[in-house]
Motif scaffolding. Structure first.
Motif, PDB file in Angstrom:
ATOM      1  N   HIS A 105       1.454   7.108  -6.510  1.00 51.84           N
ATOM      2  CA  HIS A 105       0.387   8.091  -6.710  1.00 51.84           C
ATOM      3  C   HIS A 105       0.884   9.490  -6.354  1.00 51.84           C
ATOM      4  O   HIS A 105       0.599  10.459  -7.072  1.00 51.84           O
ATOM      5  N   ILE A 141       2.174   1.810  -3.562  1.00 49.22           N
ATOM      6  CA  ILE A 141       1.111   2.358  -4.409  1.00 49.22           C
ATOM      7  C   ILE A 141       0.883   3.829  -4.083  1.00 49.22           C
ATOM      8  O   ILE A 141       0.760   4.673  -4.980  1.00 49.22           O
ATOM      9  N   ARG A 148       0.840  -1.210   0.000  1.00 55.52           N
ATOM     10  CA  ARG A 148       0.000   0.000   0.000  1.00 55.52           C
ATOM     11  C   ARG A 148       0.872   1.256   0.000  1.00 55.52           C
ATOM     12  O   ARG A 148       0.544   2.244  -0.658  1.00 55.52           O
TER      13      ARG A 148
END
Length: 178
Positions: free
Chosen positions: A157, A153, A150
């Motif tokens: 982003h 990711i 996570r």
């Protein structure tokens, strides 16, 4: 490769009283004061695990404020390495508030921070693996890979976002740039 360590080897425990200048307008511990305590504790856990002069905060994944901390409470921050990557360490922090009048203890907050160990040239270095022992340590270790994914990711982003968002001074938008 450095020898694997147990999470308890990186354990840092710090207990403080809540002072009046630490309070927000609700007469509870100001979140920013607690965040500073978490970062300080987590830095020491990371340095203790990696045994390096410098560790830098790579991210603060989450701080979950679960229960308000009152002025009559003591605030105890416990931190230790809960998961490691190649050159990064996830530090788990728990915050226990204790009512100094009654002795009641409650989990006030939890947090995950990620640190990178640096060598003398400010370059990331490999950190020792961990060997969890307690039920808590095993749970955090086993769920660590998912949290690390996570983070990857979210970091991707964030990098994409920085390519889109502007650096213009807000007062110059629509006008001439200076």
């Amino acid at each position: 490769m450095k020898e694997a360590k147990h999470p308890k080897e990186s354990l840092v425990v710090n207990t403080d009283q809540v002072m009046i200048n630490d309070l927000n307008n609700y007469n509870t511990l100001f979140g920013g004061v607690l965040m500073k305590k978490l970062d300080n504790n987590a830095t020491l856990s990371a340095r203790r695990h990696a045994r390096v002069k410098e560790c830098v905060t790579a991210s603060t994944d989450s701080i979950d404020f679960l229960y308000p901390i009152q002025q009559s409470d003591s605030v105890c921050v416990e931190s230790y390495v809960s998961y490691v990557g190649n050159k990064s360490m996830e530090i788990f922090c728990k915050v226990i508030a204790e009512d100094m009048m009654t002795g009641e203890r409650r989990m006030a907050a939890t947090a995950f921070l990620t640190f990178v160990a640096l060598d003398e040239n400010k370059k990331p270095v490999k950190v020792p693996e961990i060997i969890p022992e307690t039920e808590e340590e095993k749970f955090l270790y086993e769920s660590g890979k998912e949290r690390a994914e996570r983070r990857r990711i979210r970091r991707k982003h964030s990098k994409t976002l920085t390519e889109i968002i502007g650096l213009e001074k807000p007062w110059n938008l629509g006008g001439e740039a200076s």
